[in-house]
Design an enzyme around this catalytic site. Structure first.
Site, PDB file in Angstrom:
ATOM      1  N   CYS A 200      49.975   0.012  56.362  1.00  0.00           N
ATOM      2  CA  CYS A 200      51.438   0.197  56.494  1.00  0.00           C
ATOM      3  C   CYS A 200      51.814  -0.931  57.357  1.00  0.00           C
ATOM      4  O   CYS A 200      52.815  -1.515  57.197  1.00  0.00           O
ATOM      5  CB  CYS A 200      51.895   1.677  56.833  1.00  0.00           C
TER       6      CYS A 200
ATOM      7  N   HIS B  45      58.657   5.053  56.830  1.00  0.00           N
ATOM      8  CA  HIS B  45      57.451   6.029  56.478  1.00  0.00           C
ATOM      9  C   HIS B  45      57.933   7.473  56.205  1.00  0.00           C
ATOM     10  O   HIS B  45      59.150   7.754  56.621  1.00  0.00           O
ATOM     11  CB  HIS B  45      56.622   6.260  57.799  1.00  0.00           C
TER      12      HIS B  45
END
Lengths: 223, 223, 223, 223
Positions: free
Chosen positions: A153, A175
């Protein structure tokens, strides 16, 4: 001016990415939420959803190709953060890969730069404080996060900001928690339904597209 | 060569800082641990301990003055992270102040740069993976942290790395838990005794002084 | 009156138990703390420390044998609660075994009564609110806990209170965190040094021995 | 046989209770979820929803009156557990009030028995392991909880089981997380939508009504 070019001018686009499942999960709520918005129009923009692989390197290649293809005016990447309870608006991406678990291709880089010689970090290009306020007002659990981790990520977030560094295109990363279905298999883990996340992303994009200068709103952490 | 200069050559120094109490606490375990090491010799270096105020701006002025005074070959700043359970070796400092609570002078900066036009972040100058391994082997709870927050600790860490950017002096930051005495007043909060922290700092400094290239040891986070 | 009987009268005893290591640990801090107090005198009582096995059934047999042998005026059993941050004064033991992991003999009872037909629960026989206040004042992290779980600790606590139900002997249970050495191998887990626990147990016993009616001090939980 | 009595025979009922808002909240998700099921039929039973006040004593009076009025064959009480992430099937109620915060009438009882001379605890009358399995299979975050706290929820749960002790009516208690709207104002707190809770309660009731002997399924805790 060609018809295609005209269409591009008339229909600005948002590139919205989610990830493939990883770490033994059978789905990734980031992709489930993102694909529900594919083709929708938000703030005068057409949403283009793309799935990225959970693989160092390959994920970034896929992201750059998607940017070339869609020529977006804004890019929002979304990833799963199992264990977090809120939508997390990421503030900063750092130039390091440090994998606690292997990625989907089996790679576990340790303390490698994402971009050789690149800056230590990039801040988000999105007005995360304005987005925070709007999501909170809409009753959606949300927080500003000071770290996107050191896994795929963060890798994608850093690579995104590096790719956009000399352009007028804005970008950022969010997120999201497990879906309830995932949390049912992780006793005690918090969750947020994909529909709630989807609604939250819609609001986040509306605010991001409409906001020039970000709000002055505290969302820091002592540590 | 003057006697003073000779002494400097013969006695290289480590500058070790802790903070004043803040957020209603009557002591700060970072200062309690750090001052126990003042005057000690570790790895051939003399430890000089200094207390920094919990004030944006002023803390950095005090740090820069201490660096000028002590001409250290290594600087380690230590701060309290109430709620964390382990000694936290900080990986990165970011160029932003965002105060959730006022500092000891009443200031609450929001989204201000620490150094105008400075880089978005600096990575630590210390071999945190080697330090991690040594502390773990010594039975001291320890972790690598991917964020030092956005308060005075991160402010000092960033300012430190900025001050050292063109020098051969290495620097870094370690967060520590409440002491048990503090945790007794914060039901459920984890703690680590000042003596344990003091022993941990001693080991951390020994390793930092003795290690050139850091170990390849995974200590990342998915998010 | 025989010399032995006289000695007993003159030297009342406290039985203090800890457990053997379990769940892959190489030590159990409950036993490490408890054995440091063996033979000491607290509040006019001689401390007798005994180790109990982490085995359903067998642990209780060993406890009852130790009570027969030592004829204590007070019994305090201590167990490890990995993941908790404070000394936990247990309020209540319930009449059920439900093992998430096998005990040291490989047994995993599910929803079995500890004492067939016994009451659903026993409250502690110790003045836990007075103990809470004294430990907090001494700077030791402490809390009242509303559940001792459903594993061997609760099993022993329930069996203890059942064994003492018709006697004037008082008894209770305290859970303690990992030691720092253990927490070093459980990243992010809180800890308390064995020495601190040992000091806490000493204080807890002094208060328990000296206090008749417990203090009125809130230490509840909404859920 | 009168028409009313006949109707009762033909339409067995479930009494389902939720609570009023407390602790500064403007709604209580337990009531929001419960009232959505009012009048519905589940497993051949008609659901009767009632709201209980968050007041020691008064809550139990209201519960007992509702039991008299509705003559249910099963009673499920539901309460908010802010900070928990899953639906929590409570295993046991204990005979003590210990209020950390005042109830809605300003009362803060400390260490008082709920029923003078009553047993220390009652176990739930519901097949919580079968309910756990069914909810997990349905993708709803769920856990068995070993404590319902010492506040009004436990008070009602204990009072319920005491009221049912000599009857064939079964009863139990379920704690639920904040709704997302509440969690938006408690940064970092987990949540579950009212709709998900509502669906979970429906499944829980179906299983409870259809299950005689509970499943043998481990759901214990070491501490």
């Amino acid at each position: 001016m060609s018809a295609t070019k005209q269409a591009t001018v008339l229909q600005p686009r948002v590139l919205l990415t989610g990830f493939a499942p990883f770490a033994g999960e059978t789905l990734n709520p980031s992709w489930e939420a993102v694909r529900m918005l594919h083709g929708r129009r938000i703030g005068g923009h057409r949403i283009v959803a793309r799935q990225l692989p959970v693989e160092f390197g390959t994920a970034l290649k896929a992201l750059r190709a998607a940017i070339r293809d869609t020529r977006p005016s804004l890019v929002l990447c979304v990833g799963q953060a199992g264990g977090r309870a809120s939508m997390s608006l990421e503030r900063v991406a750092i130039n390091v890969d440090d994998a606690r678990i292997p990625d989907n291709a089996g790679a576990s880089p340790i303390d490698l730069e994402i971009v050789r010689g690149g800056p230590a970090a990039y801040f988000t290009g999105l007005p995360i404080k304005a987005m925070l306020a709007a999501l909170r007002d809409a009753g959606i659990p949300v927080e500003v996060s000071q770290t996107a981790g050191t896994y795929v990520c963060n890798h994608v977030f850093y690579g995104l900001m590096h790719a956009l560094r000399n352009r007028k295109v804005r970008g950022g990363f969010v997120h999201i928690p497990y879906s309830p279905e995932q949390a049912a298999l992780h006793p005690g883990a918090p969750s947020l339904p994909v529909e709630t996340v989807c609604q939250g992303l819609r609001i986040a994009l509306q605010v991001a597209l409409a906001t020039g200068v970000d709000h002055k709103l505290g969302a820091g952490a002592e540590h």
